[in-house]
Motif scaffolding. Structure first.
Motif, PDB file in Angstrom:
ATOM      1  N   PRO A  62      23.515  26.260  39.626  1.00 32.74           N
ATOM      2  CA  PRO A  62      23.795  25.433  38.193  1.00 32.74           C
ATOM      3  C   PRO A  62      23.334  23.992  38.041  1.00 32.74           C
ATOM      4  O   PRO A  62      22.780  23.582  37.292  1.00 32.74           O
ATOM      5  CB  PRO A  62      25.388  25.788  38.230  1.00 32.74           C
ATOM      6  N   PHE A  81      26.116  23.181  32.010  1.00 28.84           N
ATOM      7  CA  PHE A  81      26.763  23.920  32.627  1.00 28.84           C
ATOM      8  C   PHE A  81      27.633  25.060  32.002  1.00 28.84           C
ATOM      9  O   PHE A  81      27.996  26.145  32.313  1.00 28.84           O
ATOM     10  CB  PHE A  81      27.813  23.068  33.841  1.00 28.84           C
ATOM     11  N   GLN A  82      28.108  24.816  30.913  1.00 28.93           N
ATOM     12  CA  GLN A  82      28.633  25.517  29.886  1.00 28.93           C
ATOM     13  C   GLN A  82      28.074  26.872  29.463  1.00 28.93           C
ATOM     14  O   GLN A  82      28.468  27.888  29.678  1.00 28.93           O
ATOM     15  CB  GLN A  82      29.136  24.617  28.283  1.00 28.93           C
ATOM     16  N   TRP A  84      25.516  27.825  31.538  1.00 30.03           N
ATOM     17  CA  TRP A  84      25.393  28.530  32.798  1.00 30.03           C
ATOM     18  C   TRP A  84      26.605  29.568  33.069  1.00 30.03           C
ATOM     19  O   TRP A  84      26.686  30.545  33.437  1.00 30.03           O
ATOM     20  CB  TRP A  84      25.224  27.702  34.015  1.00 30.03           C
ATOM     21  N   ARG A  85      27.692  28.915  32.826  1.00 28.71           N
ATOM     22  CA  ARG A  85      29.199  29.546  32.712  1.00 28.71           C
ATOM     23  C   ARG A  85      29.188  30.834  32.138  1.00 28.71           C
ATOM     24  O   ARG A  85      29.696  31.949  32.784  1.00 28.71           O
ATOM     25  CB  ARG A  85      30.360  28.584  32.724  1.00 28.71           C
ATOM     26  N   ALA A  88      26.765  33.314  33.633  1.00 23.29           N
ATOM     27  CA  ALA A  88      27.250  33.785  35.016  1.00 23.29           C
ATOM     28  C   ALA A  88      28.305  34.912  34.630  1.00 23.29           C
ATOM     29  O   ALA A  88      28.469  35.880  35.197  1.00 23.29           O
ATOM     30  CB  ALA A  88      27.700  32.667  35.710  1.00 23.29           C
ATOM     31  N   ALA A  89      29.159  34.561  33.647  1.00 22.96           N
ATOM     32  CA  ALA A  89      30.309  35.610  33.353  1.00 22.96           C
ATOM     33  C   ALA A  89      29.736  36.787  32.803  1.00 22.96           C
ATOM     34  O   ALA A  89      30.312  37.736  33.154  1.00 22.96           O
ATOM     35  CB  ALA A  89      31.208  35.097  32.225  1.00 22.96           C
ATOM     36  N   HIS A 185      32.858  19.551  33.317  1.00 17.45           N
ATOM     37  CA  HIS A 185      33.040  20.494  33.816  1.00 17.45           C
ATOM     38  C   HIS A 185      33.708  20.642  35.202  1.00 17.45           C
ATOM     39  O   HIS A 185      32.830  21.133  35.950  1.00 17.45           O
ATOM     40  CB  HIS A 185      32.072  21.600  33.416  1.00 17.45           C
ATOM     41  N   ASP A 187      34.925  22.681  36.872  1.00 13.37           N
ATOM     42  CA  ASP A 187      34.827  24.079  37.535  1.00 13.37           C
ATOM     43  C   ASP A 187      33.458  24.318  38.186  1.00 13.37           C
ATOM     44  O   ASP A 187      33.382  25.194  38.845  1.00 13.37           O
ATOM     45  CB  ASP A 187      35.334  25.323  36.597  1.00 13.37           C
ATOM     46  N   LEU A 188      32.624  23.267  37.921  1.00 15.05           N
ATOM     47  CA  LEU A 188      31.168  23.480  38.511  1.00 15.05           C
ATOM     48  C   LEU A 188      31.378  23.668  39.916  1.00 15.05           C
ATOM     49  O   LEU A 188      30.520  24.378  40.658  1.00 15.05           O
ATOM     50  CB  LEU A 188      30.352  22.445  38.057  1.00 15.05           C
ATOM     51  N   SER A 191      32.519  26.928  41.192  1.00 13.88           N
ATOM     52  CA  SER A 191      31.289  27.963  40.823  1.00 13.88           C
ATOM     53  C   SER A 191      30.469  27.994  41.721  1.00 13.88           C
ATOM     54  O   SER A 191      29.927  28.999  42.412  1.00 13.88           O
ATOM     55  CB  SER A 191      30.768  27.660  39.485  1.00 13.88           C
ATOM     56  N   GLU A 194      32.004  30.016  44.578  1.00 10.28           N
ATOM     57  CA  GLU A 194      31.984  31.266  44.342  1.00 10.28           C
ATOM     58  C   GLU A 194      30.738  32.115  44.419  1.00 10.28           C
ATOM     59  O   GLU A 194      30.633  33.235  44.779  1.00 10.28           O
ATOM     60  CB  GLU A 194      32.615  31.414  42.847  1.00 10.28           C
TER      61      GLU A 194
END
Length: 247
Positions: A62, A81-82, A84-85, A88-89, A185, A187-188, A191, A194
């Motif tokens: 990302p 990133f929003q 990308w997230r 990815a989901a 973000h 949580d980048l 991720s 992950e």
């Protein structure tokens, strides 16, 4: 990936650039190639019901995605990133479906032969291009030698370029952008762990003392009304698509 597939295999036709899966396939096509990244979040229902459809999802670090810029607009970044997230989901929801495959951009760049062999094992109906000069089959690793890239695709790719592993760390030249996205973000960082891009958050030391870069272009979330309208439009398109496929 779309240009590599078209370069190496015999398809009956293709979308010119970005054509949604939900658009009607022209009559007479037997193996048709399309791509449209925003489809990622909106074609799961159609995909699951259409046994003739196969999907390839390209997954990329990302940090590299949010650092992407277009040569026609070098002053702005084209993905957050929003986004990308969200993609990815959607990729995670399809999991190990037999007609769905995730290809990592990093693997494609560093080991194109292995990626191509994996795709051929997964899609045995693919036939190597025999219309190449001298009748030779084409390997991904040979791209873009002899490639005829449509103008819109060529512009989107910032030019038809050969494989270059140096591009994988290109995000390091955009640390203010990375810092801004991490602050917006948080949580980048998780991720990256992950999805196997980092073992921990030690990499964030690169951002110490870096002033964050922020922009509004393509960074704001759509209004509830816009989301409702978009979802309704794609539900109707999905219904028409499935009717056209007699599914």
């Amino acid at each position: 990936m779309m240009e590599l597939l078209w370069y190496s295999y015999a398809f009956s036709g293709r979308g010119e650039h970005e054509t949604s899966l939900l658009e009607p396939v022209p009559p007479g096509q037997t193996l048709y190639l399309t791509k449209k990244p925003p489809d990622t979040m909106r074609i799961i229902r159609a995909f699951l019901r259409d046994s003739d459809t196969y999907l390839i999802a390209m997954l990329r670090d990302p940090r590299a995605v949010v650092a992407s810029r277009h040569r026609d607009r070098p002053d702005v970044y084209f993905a957050s990133f929003q986004r990308w997230r969200a993609y990815a989901a959607a990729i995670k929801r399809l999991g190990d479906h037999p007609r769905f495959k995730v290809i990592r951009f990093e693997s494609l760049i560093t080991a194109p032969e292995a990626v191509q062999a994996d795709l051929e094992a997964w899609l045995p109906f693919l036939s190597r291009c025999r219309a190449c000069p001298g009748g030779a089959s084409r390997a991904f690793a040979e791209y873009p030698e002899g490639a005829a890239v449509p103008p819109l695709a060529e512009a989107s790719l910032n030019g038809a370029r050969p494989f270059d592993a140096a591009r994988l760390d290109g995000w390091r030249s955009h640390l203010p952008r990375i810092k801004g996205q991490l602050e917006a973000h948080p949580d980048l960082a998780q991720s990256l762990i992950e999805f196997g891009y980092e073992a921990d958050d030690a990499w964030t030391a690169l951002l110490e003392g870096v002033a964050p870069y922020r922009q509004t272009y393509k960074e704001t979330s759509p209004s509830p009304w816009r989301r409702w309208e978009t979802n309704l439009r794609h539900r109707l398109k999905t219904r028409r698509y499935l009717r056209s496929r007699r599914i």
